[in-house]
Write an enzyme that holds these catalytic residues in place. Structure first.
Site, PDB file in Angstrom:
ATOM      1  N   SER A  10       0.481  -0.974   0.129  1.00 31.79           N
ATOM      2  CA  SER A  10       0.251  -0.351   0.134  1.00 31.79           C
ATOM      3  C   SER A  10       0.999   1.068  -0.152  1.00 31.79           C
ATOM      4  CB  SER A  10      -0.953  -0.442   1.217  1.00 31.79           C
ATOM      5  OG  SER A  10      -2.074   1.106   1.056  1.00 31.79           O
ATOM      6  N   ASP A  19      10.681   5.332  -9.784  1.00 35.88           N
ATOM      7  CA  ASP A  19      10.567   6.052 -11.179  1.00 35.88           C
ATOM      8  C   ASP A  19      10.791   6.918 -11.365  1.00 35.88           C
ATOM      9  OD1 ASP A  19       8.640   3.689 -11.810  1.00 35.88           O
ATOM     10  OD2 ASP A  19       6.647   4.744 -11.741  1.00 35.88           O
ATOM     11  N   LYS A  57      -0.717  -4.286  -3.370  1.00 27.64           N
ATOM     12  CA  LYS A  57      -1.705  -3.442  -2.187  1.00 27.64           C
ATOM     13  C   LYS A  57      -1.958  -2.302  -3.416  1.00 27.64           C
ATOM     14  CE  LYS A  57      -4.251  -3.253   1.655  1.00 27.64           C
ATOM     15  NZ  LYS A  57      -3.820  -2.964   3.268  1.00 27.64           N
TER      16      LYS A  57
END
Length: 337
Positions: A105, A116, A130
């Site tokens: 999460s 990224d 998740k």
């Protein structure tokens, strides 16, 4: 705390209401000690508040860079969250984020956004996966006491990868009994700087580092809390030790304690795993007398996954060098498959 005179270490175990504030304090303390590289440990962090994941990511991303977005079948479910302040560290500052299958999460949002935007390297094992948005739907007028929770959107990080792990990633239903399911090839994505990262749910590390397994015998001792119970017993009988080294006298006291506690084992088993047992005795002595931080500084000596990550970070003077090391490790891992 500082792992050495250069590398700072922070473990984030959850994303609660005060996590961003607490992290800020930790980073300031490490910077005051001369930190030149950061290891952020998110292993077994189950997540927590989205707002805190965004606020913490804000420390590492530049203003306007996407942290995470939600996408659903209806337009109202689509939202995007961006960094609101300049990055705390310049783009050459080496950062490693350590994750495992228990990182989920909010911790995946942080690890994925750092990866990224090429702000650091991710090591460890693939995170949990998740990343769904669930909405509570009241079942009125059928009933006033029940509601149904349904998934209405999914989380996506900047490269376009979904955090949520697909339910049918392994086509188990199509595999004959007794056969291993064939794993699908993970789709490739690109970071802001053009590095290849992988989708398929969760955050796949740049460098896969599997944890070393702990012997079952030592796990049994941990499960029964023999180390901590011995620490309480020893300090209660002998007072605070002047040294936390496990002397022969302390070792013999531990063996006697196990006998009194009716822990069945052979002396040979204790000797076989003596190094690991002594380290855990020291750890829990420190935890009982000095506190959790001092105990954890000892515990990481047995953390092979963490130590290999520290070694990788120690070989890089800046972030670009860290990327090159990660790429080399990745190629070696592909060659082994």
């Amino acid at each position: 705390f500082m792992l050495d005179d250069r590398v700072g270490y922070v473990r984030v175990s959850r994303f609660s209401r005060t996590t961003a504030e607490e992290l800020e304090e930790q980073l300031e303390a490490l910077e005051a000690q001369g930190m030149e590289a950061l290891l952020l440990d998110l292993r077994s962090n189950p997540g927590g508040l989205l707002s805190q994941a965004v606020d913490v990511s804000d420390d590492f991303l530049d203003t306007g860079e996407l942290v995470v977005s939600t996408k659903g079948r209806i337009k109202e479910q689509n939202q995007s969250y961006y960094a609101r302040t300049p990055a705390r560290y310049d783009k050459d500052f080496p950062i490693i984020v350590l994750v495992n299958g228990g990182s989920a999460s909010a911790s995946e949002i942080l690890a994925g956004s750092i990866q990224d935007w090429d702000r650091g390297v991710v090591t460890g094992t693939t995170s949990f996966g998740k990343g769904s948005v669930q909405t509570l739907m009241r079942l009125r007028p059928l009933t006033k006491d029940c509601a149904m929770k349904i998934t209405t959107a999914k989380w996506y990080i900047a490269s376009g990868r979904a955090i949520e792990k697909p339910e049918n990633w392994m086509e188990e239903d199509e595999v004959a009994e007794g056969e291993e399911p064939e794993e699908k090839e993970k789709p490739e994505y690109r970071t802001a700087g053009g590095r290849v990262v992988y989708g398929g749910g969760g955050v796949t590390p740049d460098v896969i580092i599997e944890p070393r397994s702990v012997p079952d015998f030592v796990v049994d001792l941990e499960r029964r809390e023999e180390f901590f119970e011995f620490a309480i017993d020893y300090v209660g009988t002998n007072g605070e030790p002047s040294s936390f080294e496990v002397t022969e006298e302390v070792w013999n006291d531990f063996v006697d304690f196990l006998a009194r506690d009716e822990f069945e084992c052979e002396v040979g088993q204790l000797e076989e795993y003596r190094d690991e047992i002594e380290l855990r005795i020291r750890r829990d002595m420190l935890r009982h007398v000095a506190g959790r931080e001092e105990a954890y500084a000892v515990a990481i000596r047995a953390d092979d996954q963490l130590n290999r990550t520290i070694e990788l970070l120690g070989r890089a003077d800046d972030l670009q060098e860290l990327f090159k090391l990660a790429e080399t490790h990745g190629e070696q891992q592909l060659g082994m498959n």
